[in-house]
Scaffold this motif. Sequence first.
Motif, PDB file in Angstrom:
ATOM      1  N   ASP A   1       0.843  -1.188   0.000  1.00  0.00           N
ATOM      2  CA  ASP A   1       0.000   0.000   0.000  1.00  0.00           C
ATOM      3  C   ASP A   1       0.877   1.236   0.000  1.00  0.00           C
ATOM      4  O   ASP A   1       1.845   1.325   0.759  1.00  0.00           O
ATOM      5  CB  ASP A   1      -0.883   0.000   1.252  1.00  0.00           C
ATOM      6  CG  ASP A   1      -2.017   1.009   1.171  1.00  0.00           C
ATOM      7  OD1 ASP A   1      -2.410   1.373   0.043  1.00  0.00           O
ATOM      8  OD2 ASP A   1      -2.518   1.421   2.233  1.00  0.00           O
ATOM      9  N   LEU A   2       0.560   2.173  -0.861  1.00  0.00           N
ATOM     10  CA  LEU A   2       1.302   3.424  -0.946  1.00  0.00           C
ATOM     11  C   LEU A   2       0.765   4.435   0.066  1.00  0.00           C
ATOM     12  O   LEU A   2      -0.403   4.352   0.476  1.00  0.00           O
ATOM     13  CB  LEU A   2       1.194   4.008  -2.357  1.00  0.00           C
ATOM     14  CG  LEU A   2       1.949   3.263  -3.457  1.00  0.00           C
ATOM     15  CD1 LEU A   2       1.477   3.729  -4.837  1.00  0.00           C
ATOM     16  CD2 LEU A   2       3.452   3.456  -3.321  1.00  0.00           C
ATOM     17  N   PRO A   3       1.585   5.388   0.471  1.00  0.00           N
ATOM     18  CA  PRO A   3       1.102   6.435   1.376  1.00  0.00           C
ATOM     19  C   PRO A   3      -0.102   7.163   0.782  1.00  0.00           C
ATOM     20  O   PRO A   3      -0.214   7.326  -0.434  1.00  0.00           O
ATOM     21  CB  PRO A   3       2.304   7.374   1.510  1.00  0.00           C
ATOM     22  CG  PRO A   3       3.493   6.518   1.212  1.00  0.00           C
ATOM     23  CD  PRO A   3       3.032   5.558   0.160  1.00  0.00           C
ATOM     24  N   LYS A   4      -0.980   7.636   1.632  1.00  0.00           N
ATOM     25  CA  LYS A   4      -2.211   8.283   1.170  1.00  0.00           C
ATOM     26  C   LYS A   4      -1.930   9.563   0.392  1.00  0.00           C
ATOM     27  O   LYS A   4      -2.781  10.021  -0.384  1.00  0.00           O
ATOM     28  CB  LYS A   4      -3.113   8.583   2.359  1.00  0.00           C
ATOM     29  CG  LYS A   4      -2.536   9.594   3.344  1.00  0.00           C
ATOM     30  CD  LYS A   4      -3.486   9.838   4.508  1.00  0.00           C
ATOM     31  CE  LYS A   4      -2.912  10.875   5.486  1.00  0.00           C
ATOM     32  NZ  LYS A   4      -3.850  11.126   6.619  1.00  0.00           N
ATOM     33  N   GLU A   5      -0.742  10.134   0.601  1.00  0.00           N
ATOM     34  CA  GLU A   5      -0.410  11.386  -0.078  1.00  0.00           C
ATOM     35  C   GLU A   5      -0.108  11.215  -1.559  1.00  0.00           C
ATOM     36  O   GLU A   5      -0.063  12.189  -2.305  1.00  0.00           O
ATOM     37  CB  GLU A   5       0.786  12.057   0.606  1.00  0.00           C
ATOM     38  CG  GLU A   5       0.511  12.595   1.991  1.00  0.00           C
ATOM     39  CD  GLU A   5       0.575  11.533   3.067  1.00  0.00           C
ATOM     40  OE1 GLU A   5       0.221  11.841   4.216  1.00  0.00           O
ATOM     41  OE2 GLU A   5       0.984  10.382   2.761  1.00  0.00           O
ATOM     42  N   VAL A   6       0.132   9.985  -2.007  1.00  0.00           N
ATOM     43  CA  VAL A   6       0.423   9.740  -3.425  1.00  0.00           C
ATOM     44  C   VAL A   6      -0.848   9.944  -4.239  1.00  0.00           C
ATOM     45  O   VAL A   6      -1.896   9.365  -3.950  1.00  0.00           O
ATOM     46  CB  VAL A   6       0.966   8.316  -3.641  1.00  0.00           C
ATOM     47  CG1 VAL A   6       1.097   8.014  -5.125  1.00  0.00           C
ATOM     48  CG2 VAL A   6       2.314   8.160  -2.945  1.00  0.00           C
ATOM     49  N   ASP A   7      -0.743  10.779  -5.273  1.00  0.00           N
ATOM     50  CA  ASP A   7      -1.910  11.144  -6.087  1.00  0.00           C
ATOM     51  C   ASP A   7      -2.011  10.352  -7.383  1.00  0.00           C
ATOM     52  O   ASP A   7      -3.095   9.949  -7.791  1.00  0.00           O
ATOM     53  CB  ASP A   7      -1.847  12.630  -6.445  1.00  0.00           C
ATOM     54  CG  ASP A   7      -1.748  13.526  -5.229  1.00  0.00           C
ATOM     55  OD1 ASP A   7      -2.761  13.692  -4.541  1.00  0.00           O
ATOM     56  OD2 ASP A   7      -0.636  14.053  -4.963  1.00  0.00           O
ATOM     57  N   TRP A   8      -0.867  10.177  -8.071  1.00  0.00           N
ATOM     58  CA  TRP A   8      -0.836   9.507  -9.369  1.00  0.00           C
ATOM     59  C   TRP A   8      -0.036   8.225  -9.238  1.00  0.00           C
ATOM     60  O   TRP A   8       1.041   8.213  -8.632  1.00  0.00           O
ATOM     61  CB  TRP A   8      -0.198  10.396 -10.431  1.00  0.00           C
ATOM     62  CG  TRP A   8      -0.939  11.664 -10.717  1.00  0.00           C
ATOM     63  CD1 TRP A   8      -2.140  12.073 -10.198  1.00  0.00           C
ATOM     64  CD2 TRP A   8      -0.524  12.701 -11.614  1.00  0.00           C
ATOM     65  NE1 TRP A   8      -2.498  13.289 -10.709  1.00  0.00           N
ATOM     66  CE2 TRP A   8      -1.527  13.702 -11.579  1.00  0.00           C
ATOM     67  CE3 TRP A   8       0.582  12.875 -12.435  1.00  0.00           C
ATOM     68  CZ2 TRP A   8      -1.439  14.861 -12.343  1.00  0.00           C
ATOM     69  CZ3 TRP A   8       0.672  14.032 -13.210  1.00  0.00           C
ATOM     70  CH2 TRP A   8      -0.329  15.011 -13.163  1.00  0.00           C
ATOM     71  N   ILE A   9      -0.533   7.150  -9.855  1.00  0.00           N
ATOM     72  CA  ILE A   9       0.096   5.840  -9.704  1.00  0.00           C
ATOM     73  C   ILE A   9       0.263   5.182 -11.065  1.00  0.00           C
ATOM     74  O   ILE A   9      -0.649   5.188 -11.897  1.00  0.00           O
ATOM     75  CB  ILE A   9      -0.755   4.922  -8.797  1.00  0.00           C
ATOM     76  CG1 ILE A   9      -1.039   5.619  -7.459  1.00  0.00           C
ATOM     77  CG2 ILE A   9      -0.054   3.585  -8.556  1.00  0.00           C
ATOM     78  CD1 ILE A   9      -2.137   4.958  -6.663  1.00  0.00           C
ATOM     79  N   GLY A  10       1.438   4.587 -11.289  1.00  0.00           N
ATOM     80  CA  GLY A  10       1.698   3.847 -12.516  1.00  0.00           C
ATOM     81  C   GLY A  10       2.529   2.617 -12.220  1.00  0.00           C
ATOM     82  O   GLY A  10       2.996   2.413 -11.091  1.00  0.00           O
ATOM     83  N   MET A  11       2.706   1.777 -13.239  1.00  0.00           N
ATOM     84  CA  MET A  11       3.523   0.576 -13.107  1.00  0.00           C
ATOM     85  C   MET A  11       4.528   0.518 -14.234  1.00  0.00           C
ATOM     86  O   MET A  11       4.185   0.757 -15.397  1.00  0.00           O
ATOM     87  CB  MET A  11       2.658  -0.685 -13.142  1.00  0.00           C
ATOM     88  CG  MET A  11       3.410  -1.954 -12.777  1.00  0.00           C
ATOM     89  SD  MET A  11       2.698  -3.465 -13.466  1.00  0.00           S
ATOM     90  CE  MET A  11       3.451  -3.458 -15.103  1.00  0.00           C
ATOM     91  N   ASP A  12       5.781   0.210 -13.893  1.00  0.00           N
ATOM     92  CA  ASP A  12       6.822   0.144 -14.912  1.00  0.00           C
ATOM     93  C   ASP A  12       6.599  -0.996 -15.882  1.00  0.00           C
ATOM     94  O   ASP A  12       6.238  -2.107 -15.499  1.00  0.00           O
ATOM     95  CB  ASP A  12       8.194  -0.023 -14.255  1.00  0.00           C
ATOM     96  CG  ASP A  12       8.833   1.317 -13.972  1.00  0.00           C
ATOM     97  OD1 ASP A  12       8.618   2.245 -14.760  1.00  0.00           O
ATOM     98  OD2 ASP A  12       9.532   1.441 -12.962  1.00  0.00           O
ATOM     99  N   ASN A  13       6.851  -0.717 -17.143  1.00  0.00           N
ATOM    100  CA  ASN A  13       6.788  -1.736 -18.186  1.00  0.00           C
ATOM    101  C   ASN A  13       8.034  -1.616 -19.043  1.00  0.00           C
ATOM    102  O   ASN A  13       7.992  -1.189 -20.179  1.00  0.00           O
ATOM    103  CB  ASN A  13       5.564  -1.552 -19.062  1.00  0.00           C
ATOM    104  CG  ASN A  13       5.532  -2.551 -20.195  1.00  0.00           C
ATOM    105  OD1 ASN A  13       5.576  -3.741 -19.976  1.00  0.00           O
ATOM    106  ND2 ASN A  13       5.477  -2.071 -21.421  1.00  0.00           N
ATOM    107  N   CYS A  14       9.171  -1.923 -18.444  1.00  0.00           N
ATOM    108  CA  CYS A  14      10.399  -1.750 -19.226  1.00  0.00           C
ATOM    109  C   CYS A  14      11.482  -2.749 -18.846  1.00  0.00           C
ATOM    110  O   CYS A  14      12.621  -2.577 -19.249  1.00  0.00           O
ATOM    111  CB  CYS A  14      10.938  -0.336 -19.058  1.00  0.00           C
ATOM    112  SG  CYS A  14      11.209   0.139 -17.356  1.00  0.00           S
ATOM    113  N   ALA A  15      11.176  -3.772 -18.082  1.00  0.00           N
ATOM    114  CA  ALA A  15      12.213  -4.726 -17.682  1.00  0.00           C
ATOM    115  C   ALA A  15      12.461  -5.731 -18.788  1.00  0.00           C
ATOM    116  O   ALA A  15      11.542  -6.375 -19.266  1.00  0.00           O
ATOM    117  CB  ALA A  15      11.784  -5.466 -16.419  1.00  0.00           C
TER     118      ALA A  15
END
Length: 325
Positions: free
Chosen positions: A137-151
């Motif tokens: 779970d990310l801190p509540k202050e994080v507004d925008w979320i993404g996932m890396d797709n480059c490995a």
Amino acid sequence: MSPRNQLEAFANHSTTTFVLHGGQNMTALALNDIAALQLLQAKNMTAILYSVQSVFGSQAKLSSNYSAQWDVYWKLVEPYSASILAFYPADEPTQAQVGAGIYGTMCKFLKEKVPHIPILAVVTPSATVGIEMGSFDLPKEVDWIGMDNCAQLCALLGAEAWLADHRCSCADHCWGKAECEATPPPGGSPCCCWKNRTMPQNLATIDAYAKKRGGKVVVVADGMSTAANMSQVPTPAEQELRAARDQKYYEWCASHDRCVAMLVFLWNTVGGRELIFGVGAQPIVLKALTKIGTEIKTGAVPSSAPQLPDAAGVGQLEAGPAHGL
């Protein structure tokens, strides 16, 4: 190629880029960032400010005087803050960093100091599974979320490692089993998607998580190819596959109201634990992303999809860490 020349190469089809500088002290760091913000403003672009990590020390250990360092840094940078799209205090925050309170301290501090600038977090595929299972779970202050797709570590490790190594993720490469099986590891048999996950599944997880939190989503599209040496330039077939996949990211983002940006890792070719060919070295991928970026920048998003918010854009990274699982 200098950062200025890199910017010239992609500014016509981009609206934002990551900015990461160092400096011997907070004044030097601030002046480096101000120069970048001024340059971006002249190009009608914005910055995702990664340099703020240096104010805190690092994402592994907080400086004891980060509050005083912030005061020095922000006093200089604040007049240029209209060109900051988002803060990026840490790359791929881990469960350990979240659990230890390091990342949360960064996010809480930034939100208290500058509440109107969004905080962006880009997580790994493994963390995405954790989000789905309720163990991350990310801190509540994080507004925008993404996932890396480059490995693309698997391209270096070989067929056996591709199948066995938990870092090797066909989910980083495929939208479904058919595509995954069409691109097996070097010299090996077709692989299945990592943990039997596809990119639409991962995107749906991130989207649902953002919805629950009242946040937004970014997509981190595939713009890189790893190799053992400079002679292994990505083949046209590989580039065509990457370009087609990035088009799917664009269409997904354009059809989801919570998606505010399409960020591409990465622009330039860099070395390190492996050689990474960026978009600038892949003409087929560049052509596809130029078309996508131009549509976003001019507001000519396909009529079949909702318009992306003004903040959305293709951000070609000037440089950055190699993201992994």
